[in-house]
Design a protein around this motif. Structure first.
Motif, short mmCIF file in Angstrom:
data_model
loop_
_atom_site.label_atom_id
_atom_site.label_comp_id
_atom_site.label_asym_id
_atom_site.label_seq_id
_atom_site.Cartn_x
_atom_site.Cartn_y
_atom_site.Cartn_z
N THR A 204 30.83 42.22 39.89
CA THR A 204 30.41 40.95 40.50
C THR A 204 30.41 41.07 42.03
OG1 THR A 204 31.50 39.86 38.65
CG2 THR A 204 30.86 38.47 40.50
N VAL B 150 41.77 51.05 34.03
CA VAL B 150 41.05 49.93 34.64
C VAL B 150 40.59 50.38 36.03
CG1 VAL B 150 41.26 47.56 35.44
CG2 VAL B 150 42.49 48.31 33.40
N LEU C 254 34.14 43.10 27.81
CA LEU C 254 35.45 43.70 28.05
C LEU C 254 36.40 43.51 26.89
CD1 LEU C 254 36.36 42.70 31.70
CD2 LEU C 254 35.61 44.93 30.87
N LEU D 32 40.11 45.61 44.80
CA LEU D 32 39.78 44.76 43.66
C LEU D 32 40.04 45.53 42.38
CD1 LEU D 32 36.43 43.11 44.76
CD2 LEU D 32 38.68 42.04 44.60
N VAL D 33 40.52 44.82 41.36
CA VAL D 33 40.85 45.46 40.10
C VAL D 33 40.00 44.84 38.98
CG1 VAL D 33 42.71 46.08 38.54
CG2 VAL D 33 43.21 45.62 40.94
N GLY D 34 39.47 45.69 38.12
CA GLY D 34 38.76 45.20 36.95
C GLY D 34 37.26 45.41 37.06
N LEU D 35 36.70 45.87 35.98
CA LEU D 35 35.28 46.23 35.97
C LEU D 35 34.38 45.06 36.34
CD1 LEU D 35 33.07 48.30 35.25
CD2 LEU D 35 33.15 47.43 32.91
N VAL D 36 34.59 43.94 35.69
CA VAL D 36 33.70 42.80 35.91
C VAL D 36 33.87 42.26 37.33
CG1 VAL D 36 33.32 40.40 35.25
CG2 VAL D 36 33.49 42.18 33.50
N THR D 37 35.12 42.18 37.76
CA THR D 37 35.38 41.70 39.11
C THR D 37 34.67 42.58 40.14
OG1 THR D 37 37.54 40.97 38.34
CG2 THR D 37 37.23 41.13 40.72
N LEU E 43 33.88 54.04 35.72
CA LEU E 43 33.49 54.54 37.04
C LEU E 43 32.03 54.97 37.05
CD1 LEU E 43 36.56 56.46 38.41
CD2 LEU E 43 36.00 54.05 38.46
#
Lengths: 174, 1093
Positions: free
Chosen positions: A49, A30, A79, A41-46, A4
């Motif tokens: 982006t 996550v 990740l 949306l779920v996930g750091l990279v997602t 976060l």
């Protein structure tokens, strides 16, 4: 929780005015982004982006198809390999990154991308703990790291790591 | 563009399916699993795609995305999300499951591993109205997920249910691309493909349960089972039951560890273990790095071996010959022999203080040394392994002698580094012949030495190279060589061996017996390792039973890594060449370096702790041992840090280990008249037995392989389990209950004290004194050591019901931060501040005012009220403990903790004490917003407008203000200043009260300034924005709240002290309040929830 912080720093560096609402899910914490228009949306990279696209900075995801793939690859590496890595893996990570960065300025080549930002956040705790000797051993990583931490607007929530430009580790133990 | 794939590698199904699906043109090359296609990765990674630019992609998902992109499709958020989920959640679970099914035949357990991800996927699919994951059309996400699941889901016996998932799986599987990819990689056989098995066998073991070697501590980052201490899912029912069975066996008649009888000699049918640690050079006092690197590590291992019932001989001694000694003698005006005598005694006494239990601690300047060294020399000479050569040597005319390598410095001929030593360049690491140095200088007198030639003898290493390599292969293959030892050795051998000079133009050394070299002595690296043999010979005439007996003896050499080549290459060559059936090293154990507070130990700069100073610190030898071993540079360099030492002492030894053992013992003595109660094991107890038993097995497994530092963690894990067990079962409470409760209390106490007994045994190699003390306190039977560490470890009931224990007392003492600070200064030289500052400051000195007994000395203020409050505090404290035990919600606990602190404060006031200590120690930064002096009783007590008190307070305020100014001047840490400021404000407030003023204004003002850095709202700018619902600020606060919440959770997880947690909870509530304000909400609800009730 780190995730976060990262996202918040990223928002700032992207110049996004309105903070998004986040929470985390699961044991691994996550990150989840709740958005007003559309599903969360779920996930750091997602999420990262998505933020880059929201900020209309597509170049940060890579210019060509090839660069895009490289950006995605290193985001995934961050990740799956760097996050929560065991201390025995640290050596391999540093070694591999070091030889990868041998002939590159940034992770996707000569352009600064999101991969650099997130890798920097993710690897910071490792670099902080390196002895000077180890930093010198992984010269390319250190050079890249120093580069990124001084890249405008990147280093938000993390303390700077001192990188010496001339080698100091000169003698053995005695 | 070229795609590299390997047969049986399930990741390759993905990329081949997508390749065909997109129709992108690309060569496909099938390679071996082991082939390192990606040049920059140290481990083989397949599939890999060679891009037109020459760069490789190694992530299967990125390769797929790239192919899709080439095909003109952009990936969307939702596709990205599925790919990320696949990589982070699904993939680790699938790999784990494949390992279990294919390699271990444990198909029945796959549902457990896969259930989470599979039902998540199933649900997500059911919630969608589309045919596929992201749309009505197949996307890259579908193909990737399908391919990941293909081996598992194609076997319908493994996973059932998840109907929507099954339908989707079949739908995607009908694509021609998928069918053909599965055919290519896994021959369409899914799990049963032989090639899959081959592939999996070659993967590094990543999940626990596969080879105990790995263990919980070394899980890969992406293991599905999450955190290290999440062991609930590890123990199977069988393991728990078998732990209970083992427990029931009790102490058997197994032989006790026999008393040592000297001389120890190898015995038939026993494991005969010869342990050496690198011989410390005599002319210096060893520093902590030397101590941990050799003697201490070897001591732990030797002690462990003796406990295991091995026949161990541990020898060491001082290395005394050489120029350095000659030099030192000149410096101190003594003879070389006198210097050796003097320093040998210094070394011996230091090691004795560190409780290093040598069987013999000798020295190299003995007759035996001469005998044995000369004998080996002649044998080498007779067998033609010595060469003669003229050597050009540096001679210092001013000093009138040949210069040993370490007395020359100059410019490296290879890399031009100006401070290269005579034997090696520290910069490029190359070995140097001293005469090759450019611009050499004598390190003693700084004159330029001249080159002189003389005849010398060389050990013909090239001639022995083949034999050496054969032996190395055997030894490193079968023994426990550390990775660095193997690697250093490999690089030496790889570079090719050269003849190595074994003679020197010196006086102080073992004389060369050859008449042509009568004025020379042996070079220290030929001579010193022979010291192991001669020292043993001085211990027993039958030394050859150890040293010429490779059939019966296993040899362990301990050293720091700089010593490796001499033990793995040079010395073995001497012994191989002598052809006398010598015992060669089987296990070469080398540590990395230990630094001192991020710098190097340096005698000359006064940096670091040296062996003789350790005892002057007042810190017990056992604690030193513990910390050094905890830090042991296994695998990588580590650094000694005073602050860290205090933290480890206080958190691990005092709060974890000591606390557990002491509580267990105290319960027996207090509740059961020092007599171990009867135990009726329930499931929960058996589970603890299994957990402890597992750690014990780990410990033995690690110790057997000389992973000394890792094994220590097992001990600490056991006491952590133990503390948790006591905390949850509350024997101190149950003892007051009915018969069933009392029985339960007895069982928990009995099991705990047995765990304590086990710990005493496991601790023995690390902390011999503490271990002995525990066994004395528990009156443990002598046979425990033998039984518990037999075989793979048996956690049996060693203190049965009815066993009487002795007197229990605390084992460890707190290291105070002032004490540590002063030690740090004393040994620090002029050190820059280190970056890592573990928060010792956050630890309260002791739990203040928690002991009601200490408070009986009420100051006449209001005895009755104080009594009431004491009770209330005790009750409230119990309530908090219970809530924590029940893992109640944080906010609930937080509220109760706040209440508790408030009560304590009131109690202090009622007792007429200054409440400050409680406030500052327990809470520090948390002040004072949430705790205004709300108790009217307390206020009236202060409110007397007493002139005398006001005067005193005025003074106190002035003093405190001065203190704050000074701290600020010294740029002290913010938290420290913050605490002092809080104190100051409190004083001011009291002063106001004492003067009969309304304290409120001061309070508000105090709140502003007193907030240390961590609590926001401290700067005026931020405050103006408070009502403006400033987004930026809200963002920061949201994060701060989340972080603080995490911190509180962590502390609770670690079972930190209540006051510490309380302080953090208060901080959290304050942050939440501020967040509410920043968001423009009325903060009251939060506050009320936080405090009242």
């Amino acid at each position: 929780m780190m995730a976060l912080r990262e996202l918040s720093s990223l928002e700032k560096s992207l110049g996004l005015k309105n903070p998004n609402k986040y929470c985390t899910q699961g044991d691994k914490k996550v990150p989840v982004l709740h958005s007003n228009n559309g599903p969360s949306l779920v996930g750091l990279v997602t999420i990262a982006t998505h933020l880059v696209q929201e900020a209309k900075r597509p170049e940060l995801l890579g210019g060509s198809a090839e660069h895009k793939a490289l950006v995605q690859q290193w985001l995934e590496y961050r990740l799956t390999k760097v996050d929560g890595c065991h201390k025995d893996d640290i050596k391999t990570i540093l070694k591999d990154l070091n030889s990868y960065l041998e002939d590159k300025v940034y992770l996707a080549g000569n352009q600064f991308t999101l991969a650099d930002t997130l890798m920097y956040y993710g690897i910071h705790h490792i670099i902080v703990d390196l002895a000077i000797q180890e930093k010198e051993k992984h010269m390319n990583v250190t050079r890249w790291f120093d580069h990124v931490q001084h890249y405008t607007g990147v280093r938000h929530h993390l303390p700077p790591v001192v990188v010496l430009r001339n080698r100091v580790y000169t003698s053995g133990h005695h | 563009m070229k795609l590299f794939v390997s047969d049986g590698n399930p990741h390759c199904v993905k990329v081949l399916a997508v390749l065909e699906f997109t129709g992108v043109k690309c060569d496909v090359k099938h390679v071996n699993h082991e082939e390192r296609v990606v040049p920059y990765l140290s481990r083989p990674a397949l599939p890999a795609l060679l891009l037109p630019s020459g760069t490789h992609l190694f992530s299967p998902n990125s390769i797929c995305q790239y192919l899709i992109e080439l095909n003109g499709q952009e990936s969307s958020d939702i596709v990205n999300q599925w790919l990320e989920w696949e990589a982070t959640e699904l993939q680790p679970a699938v790999m784990h499951a494949l390992h279990m099914v294919v390699l271990q035949g444990k198909g029945a357990e796959t549902p457990r591993v896969l259930q989470g991800p599979l039902s998540y996927l199933d649900q997500s699919l059911s919630q969608r109205t589309t045919l596929f994951l992201t749309a009505e059309m197949v996307s890259v996400a579908d193909v990737v997920l399908w391919a990941a699941l293909y081996p598992i889901l194609s076997d319908s016996s493994l996973v059932s249910g998840n109907q929507t998932l099954q339908l989707w799986f079949e739908r995607v599987g009908m694509l021609a691309a998928c069918v053909s990819a599965a055919q290519t990689v896994l021959q369409g056989k899914g799990l049963k493909a032989e090639s899959l098995k081959t592939y999996l066998q070659r993967q590094p073991t990543t999940h626990h349960g596969q080879g105990q070697v790995q263990g919980r501590g070394t899980q890969p980052c992406n293991s599905p089972e999450g955190d290290d201490d999440d062991d609930d899912c590890v123990l199977s029912e069988e393991e728990i039951q078998s732990a209970a069975v083992t427990w029931g066996k009790g102490l058997t008649d197994l032989p006790m560890v026999p008393e040592r009888q000297h001389p120890i000699l190898p015995q038939e049918g026993k494991r005969n273990v010869l342990v050496t640690s690198a011989l410390p050079y005599v002319n210096n006092v060893p520093h902590l790095g030397n101590i941990i690197g050799c003697v201490l590590s070897a001591d732990v291992f030797a002690r462990y071996g003796r406990l295991r019932g091995w026949n161990v001989l541990y020898v060491c001694g001082t290395d005394e010959y050489g120029t350095a000694t000659e030099n030192k003698a000149r410096e101190e005006g003594l003879t070389a022999q006198q210097i050796c005598d003097k320093y040998h005694a210094v070394h011996a006494s230091i090691y004795q203080w560190f409780q290093v239990d040598f069987d013999f601690f000798g020295r190299t300047t003995t007759k035996k040394q001469t005998e044995i060294a000369q004998n080996i020399f002649w044998r080498l000479h007779e067998r033609g392994f010595l060469l003669e050569d003229i050597v050009e040597q540096l001679r210092c005319e001013a000093c009138q002698r040949f210069l040993a390598d370490r007395f020359v410095e100059g410019t490296c001929p290879f890399c031009s580094y100006p401070e290269a030593r005579g034997d090696q360049c520290d910069k490029c690491g190359k070995l140097i012949n001293a005469v090759e140095l450019r611009e050499p200088t004598c390190k003693v007198c700084s004159q330029t030495p001249v080159v002189q030639s003389s005849k010398h003898l060389f050990l013909d290493l090239p001639k022995l190279e083949a034999e050496l390599e054969q032996w190395l292969e055997r030894s490193t293959g079968s023994g426990d060589w550390t990775a660095n030892a193997k690697q250093i050795t490999r690089s030496w051998v790889r570079d090719g061996l050269k003849p190595r000079c074994i003679t020197r133009d010196l006086k102080w050394g073992t004389p060369v017996p050859h008449p042509d070299f009568s004025d020379k002595v042996f070079y220290v690296w030929f001579d010193a390792p022979i010291g192991y043999l001669s020292i043993t010979a001085n211990y027993t005439d039958q030394w050859e039973k150890w040293w010429k007996n490779p059939q019966q003896v296993e040899l362990y050499n301990f050293m720091a890594k700089d010593n490796v080549p001499f033990h793995s290459v040079v010395f073995p060559c001497s012994l191989l060449g002598a052809q006398d059936n010598y015992t060669l090293v089987n296990h070469l154990v080398a540590t990395e370096y230990l630094n001192y507070e991020d710098t190097k130990f340096s005698k000359s700069r006064g940096v670091g702790v040296f062996g003789d100073m350790a005892k002057d610190t007042g810190i017990p030898s056992d604690v030193w041992r513990f910390y050094l071993l905890y830090l042991r540079p296994e695998g990588q360099d580590s650094a000694f840090s005073w602050v860290d030492m205090a933290t480890k002492n206080n958190s691990e030894l005092l709060n974890n280990l000591g606390n557990f053992i002491n509580r267990a013992g105290m319960f027996v003595s207090k509740f059961f008249e020092s007599c171990v109660p009867a135990m009726a094991l329930q499931q929960e107890d058996k589970r603890l037995l299994a957990q402890v038993g597992w750690e014990l097995k780990q410990y033995i497994n690690l110790m057997d392989r000389v992973k000394i530092r890792d094994a220590l963690k097992c001990i600490l894990n056991i006491s952590r389990h133990g503390n948790q067990y006591i905390q949850v079962n509350e024997p101190w409470k149950k003892i007051k209950g009915d018969e069933t409760d009392r029985q339960r209390s007895g069982t928990v106490t009995g099991v705990s004290v047995n765990v304590a007994c086990l710990l005493s045994v496991m601790l023995q190699p690390y902390m011999p004194t503490v271990s002995h003390t525990i066994r004395q306190q528990l009156n443990a039977p002598p046979s425990v050591t033998g039984t518990l560490l037999q075989g793979t470890g048996n956690f049996v009931c060693s203190l049965p019901a009815g066993h009487h224990i002795g007197t229990v007392s605390p084992l460890f003492q707190k290291l105070e931060s002032e004490q540590i600070e002063s030690l740090k200064k004393r040994f620090g030289g002029q050190q820059p501040k280190t970056t890592a500052q573990p928060d010792v400051n956050a630890q309260p000195a002791t739990t203040p005012a928690s002991d009601p007994a200490a408070q009986t000395a009420v100051n006449g203020a209001d005895a009755e009220r104080a009594r009431e409050l004491t009770l209330a505090v005790a009750e409230q404290a119990e309530k908090v403990r219970t809530l924590k035990g029940q893992k109640a919600e944080k906010t609930v606990i937080g509220a109760e903790v706040t209440k508790l602190l408030e009560l304590k404060k009131q109690l202090s006031l009622a007792e007429g004490k200054d409440p400050e200590p409680v406030l500052t120690k327990g809470k520090k930064n948390a002040q004072p917003a949430t705790t205004p002096a709300s108790d009217p009783a307390a206020q009236t007590a202060v409110n007397g407008a007493d002139a005398e008190r006001a005067r005193e307070l005025t003074l106190a305020v002035a003093e405190q203000a001065e203190k704050v100014r000074t701290l600020k001047g010294q740029k002290a840490e913010k938290t420290v200043i913050g605490a002092e400021v809080t104190k100051l404000l409190e004083l001011k407030k009291q002063l106001s009260l004492a003067e009969g003023k309304d304290p409120e204004p001061v309070l508000t003002k105090g709140k502003k300034n007193a907030q240390p850095a961590t609590t926001p709202a401290s700067d005026p700018a931020a405050q103006t924005a408070v009502n403006g619902a400033d987004a930026e600020r809200a963002r920061e606060l949201t994060l701060a709240v989340a972080e603080q919440g995490e911190k509180v959770r962590t502390l609770k997880g670690q079972k930190a002290e209540k006051t510490v947690i309380g302080a953090e909870v208060t901080k959290l509530l304050e942050l939440k309040k501020q967040l509410s304000l920043a968001e423009g909400k009325n903060p009251e609800p939060v506050l009320t929830k936080g405090k009242k009730k």
